[in-house]
Enzyme design. Sequence first.
Site, PDB file in Angstrom:
ATOM      1  N   GLU A 127       2.707  -0.250   3.086  1.00 19.51           N
ATOM      2  CA  GLU A 127       1.940   0.213   4.289  1.00 19.51           C
ATOM      3  C   GLU A 127       0.542   0.335   4.041  1.00 19.51           C
ATOM      4  OE1 GLU A 127       3.798  -0.674   7.465  1.00 19.51           O
ATOM      5  OE2 GLU A 127       2.342   0.713   7.678  1.00 19.51           O
ATOM      6  N   GLY A 128      -0.051  -0.183   2.889  1.00 23.18           N
ATOM      7  CA  GLY A 128      -1.294   0.224   2.285  1.00 23.18           C
ATOM      8  C   GLY A 128      -1.229   1.105   1.133  1.00 23.18           C
ATOM      9  N   ARG A 166       1.323   4.146  10.288  1.00 25.12           N
ATOM     10  CA  ARG A 166       0.833   4.663   8.999  1.00 25.12           C
ATOM     11  C   ARG A 166       1.586   6.448   9.194  1.00 25.12           C
ATOM     12  NH1 ARG A 166      -4.346   1.919   7.104  1.00 25.12           N
ATOM     13  NH2 ARG A 166      -3.313   0.391   5.744  1.00 25.12           N
TER      14      ARG A 166
HETATM   15  C1  FAD Z   1       9.618  -2.564  -0.958  1.00 26.18           C
HETATM   16  C2  FAD Z   1       8.567  -3.109  -0.285  1.00 26.18           C
HETATM   17  C3  FAD Z   1       8.564  -3.218   1.074  1.00 26.18           C
HETATM   18  C4  FAD Z   1       7.616  -4.176   1.587  1.00 26.18           C
HETATM   19  N1  FAD Z   1       7.683  -4.504   2.995  1.00 26.18           N
HETATM   20  C5  FAD Z   1       6.755  -5.019   3.708  1.00 26.18           C
HETATM   21  C6  FAD Z   1       7.119  -5.684   4.971  1.00 26.18           C
HETATM   22  O1  FAD Z   1       8.100  -5.538   5.546  1.00 26.18           O
HETATM   23  N2  FAD Z   1       6.183  -6.798   5.497  1.00 26.18           N
HETATM   24  C7  FAD Z   1       5.016  -6.832   4.640  1.00 26.18           C
HETATM   25  O2  FAD Z   1       4.105  -7.632   5.234  1.00 26.18           O
HETATM   26  N3  FAD Z   1       4.455  -6.327   3.472  1.00 26.18           N
HETATM   27  C8  FAD Z   1       5.630  -5.460   2.881  1.00 26.18           C
HETATM   28  N4  FAD Z   1       5.278  -4.912   1.699  1.00 26.18           N
HETATM   29  C9  FAD Z   1       4.279  -5.347   0.749  1.00 26.18           C
HETATM   30  C10 FAD Z   1       3.346  -4.177   0.680  1.00 26.18           C
HETATM   31  O3  FAD Z   1       2.656  -3.749   1.749  1.00 26.18           O
HETATM   32  C11 FAD Z   1       2.115  -4.432  -0.395  1.00 26.18           C
HETATM   33  O4  FAD Z   1       3.049  -4.434  -1.712  1.00 26.18           O
HETATM   34  C12 FAD Z   1       0.971  -3.754  -0.734  1.00 26.18           C
HETATM   35  O5  FAD Z   1      -0.004  -3.984   0.577  1.00 26.18           O
HETATM   36  C13 FAD Z   1       0.279  -3.743  -1.743  1.00 26.18           C
HETATM   37  O6  FAD Z   1      -0.103  -5.241  -1.941  1.00 26.18           O
HETATM   38  P1  FAD Z   1       0.295  -5.702  -3.368  1.00 26.18           P
HETATM   39  O7  FAD Z   1       1.646  -5.637  -3.736  1.00 26.18           O
HETATM   40  O8  FAD Z   1      -0.003  -7.279  -3.358  1.00 26.18           O
HETATM   41  O9  FAD Z   1      -0.528  -5.055  -4.467  1.00 26.18           O
HETATM   42  P2  FAD Z   1      -2.337  -5.463  -4.891  1.00 26.18           P
HETATM   43  O10 FAD Z   1      -2.969  -5.475  -3.601  1.00 26.18           O
HETATM   44  O11 FAD Z   1      -2.265  -6.636  -5.793  1.00 26.18           O
HETATM   45  O12 FAD Z   1      -2.714  -4.225  -5.454  1.00 26.18           O
HETATM   46  C14 FAD Z   1      -2.448  -3.951  -6.876  1.00 26.18           C
HETATM   47  C15 FAD Z   1      -2.972  -2.646  -7.407  1.00 26.18           C
HETATM   48  O13 FAD Z   1      -4.556  -2.853  -7.110  1.00 26.18           O
HETATM   49  C16 FAD Z   1      -5.140  -1.725  -6.306  1.00 26.18           C
HETATM   50  N5  FAD Z   1      -6.280  -2.351  -5.423  1.00 26.18           N
HETATM   51  C17 FAD Z   1      -6.226  -3.249  -4.800  1.00 26.18           C
HETATM   52  N6  FAD Z   1      -7.569  -3.584  -4.183  1.00 26.18           N
HETATM   53  C18 FAD Z   1      -8.112  -2.333  -4.335  1.00 26.18           C
HETATM   54  C19 FAD Z   1      -9.467  -2.102  -4.153  1.00 26.18           C
HETATM   55  N7  FAD Z   1     -10.252  -2.801  -3.148  1.00 26.18           N
HETATM   56  N8  FAD Z   1      -9.886  -0.599  -4.638  1.00 26.18           N
HETATM   57  C20 FAD Z   1      -9.026   0.122  -5.255  1.00 26.18           C
HETATM   58  N9  FAD Z   1      -7.869  -0.388  -5.857  1.00 26.18           N
HETATM   59  C21 FAD Z   1      -7.381  -1.613  -5.284  1.00 26.18           C
HETATM   60  C22 FAD Z   1      -3.665  -1.364  -5.226  1.00 26.18           C
HETATM   61  O14 FAD Z   1      -4.002   0.106  -4.929  1.00 26.18           O
HETATM   62  C23 FAD Z   1      -2.738  -1.348  -6.391  1.00 26.18           C
HETATM   63  O15 FAD Z   1      -2.716  -0.298  -7.239  1.00 26.18           O
HETATM   64  C24 FAD Z   1       6.368  -4.160   1.178  1.00 26.18           C
HETATM   65  C25 FAD Z   1       6.196  -3.928  -0.090  1.00 26.18           C
HETATM   66  C26 FAD Z   1       7.357  -3.441  -0.928  1.00 26.18           C
HETATM   67  C27 FAD Z   1       7.416  -3.128  -2.160  1.00 26.18           C
END
Ligand code: FAD
Length: 405
Positions: A385-386, A264
């Site tokens: 990364e969260g 992070r």
């Molecule tokens: C360009 C890019 C590169 C990436 N690279 C990697 C990688 O190399 N490896 C890997 O494993 N992942 C990777 N990721 C994934 C990334 O870590 C996730 O997109 C991220 O963790 C969010 O997950 P999600 O997209 O499913 O969103 P969701 O979890 O569906 O979230 C949607 C919204 O809801 C909010 N939310 C969800 N839960 C809560 C809660 N409890 N309280 C308040 N708000 C909440 C979120 O903050 C967000 O605003 C990448 C993503 C991108 C876009």
Amino acid sequence: MSTFSLDPGPDQLAVRDWLHGFAADVMRPAAAEWDEREETPWPVIQEAAKLGIYSLDFYAQQFFDPSGVGIPIAMEELFWGDAGLGLAITGTTLAAVAVLANGTDEQIGTWAPQMFGTPEDVKLAAFCSSEPDAGSDVSALRTRAVYDEAKDEWVINGTKTWATNGGIAHVHVVVATVDPELGARGQASFVVPPGTPGLSQGQKFKKHGIRASHTAEVVLDGVRVPGSCLLGGKEKLDERLARAREGARKSGKNAAMATFEASRPAVGAQAIGIARAAYEVALDYARTRVQFGRPIIDNQGVAFQLADMKTRIDAARLLVWRASWMAATNQPFTSAEGSMSKLYAGETAKYVTSQAMQLLGGNGYTREYPVERMHRDSAIYTIFEGTSEIQRLVIARAISGMPIR
Ligand SMILES: Cc1cc2nc3c(=O)[nH]c(=O)nc-3n(C[C@H](O)[C@H](O)[C@H](O)COP(=O)(O)OP(=O)(O)OC[C@H]3O[C@@H](n4cnc5c(N)ncnc54)[C@H](O)[C@@H]3O)c2cc1C
């Protein structure tokens, strides 16, 4: 008692200057082209490998720098150069950190060098945790790893998404559940060696920013890996699962969370690099752009914007350096200081790049000037990364001791 110093020392300053030269001379001239092409910038990665910037040795040296600021300094300079190219050059480290954090010495020795390849034959690695239905909620992973005792092999099935370098990597690190009933505590990380049948790339995403970095789905269809590919080994996993089944208090680290925690502050440093780059363009522009017969910076309204931008960048850097120093000196993160640093740096990058666009007026909105790209690139820093919300959740839980949802 370890001391805290904000003087990086001559070695780190030399690394900073060296990387700054690479960022200015190699990355910046190539940035717009690769952003438009939305392809992996192999020539830039190869150049970085030739110079020793894309190499296990270089990252290991920064990673083990006792002050902790080696990685943040390196990240800030490379992402000051360009974020898309920066991620193409550093994306492998996420998988490398997963192996470092969870692997045995033998596994680290076997896999970490293969993730980078050699300057003549450059390779990439991918860390695959996120899934279509498990993003922020990493405990919801569905990718399943089942042990085939007769063959001492693990069989992995599932679909990963958003994997940086997914499908084009030589080595993939995959987080899978080995006991779905245990949620996050029933997960383990596996190395999928190069050329393993059953692993394929799914959709490649067309993105808003960091477009030189490859992001794709990874499909795992009956992927078989040797028992030795379970990071940490079977004995350790069995002990951990037994403790979890007995309902013992959480003692071990969750594989995916451990990886995210370690990375992070480094991700925060990347965001600072983007913010600093945009701030510099805006400062320069405000000094030279004349309206109403004087440079626009002569207006307090403009100068104060720049003062706020610079203040937030410096505050973000202090948080990142503190968290990196805490990690390097094994201080307990009692207030989730690592998450704090990523939260603030990510939000700062979005704020500063947006202000920079505003300060450049119409020019800021075009691709003639780099702040438009920097603004697009910055947006990912409140998502991956969260997300910012998840960082706040982690911090809130740490400071309150309450199971805040
Ligand atoms: C360009 C890019 C590169 C990436 N690279 C990697 C990688 O190399 N490896 C890997 O494993 N992942 C990777 N990721 C994934 C990334 O870590 C996730 O997109 C991220 O963790 C969010 O997950 P999600 O997209 O499913 O969103 P969701 O979890 O569906 O979230 C949607 C919204 O809801 C909010 N939310 C969800 N839960 C809560 C809660 N409890 N309280 C308040 N708000 C909440 C979120 O903050 C967000 O605003 C990448 C993503 C991108 C876009």
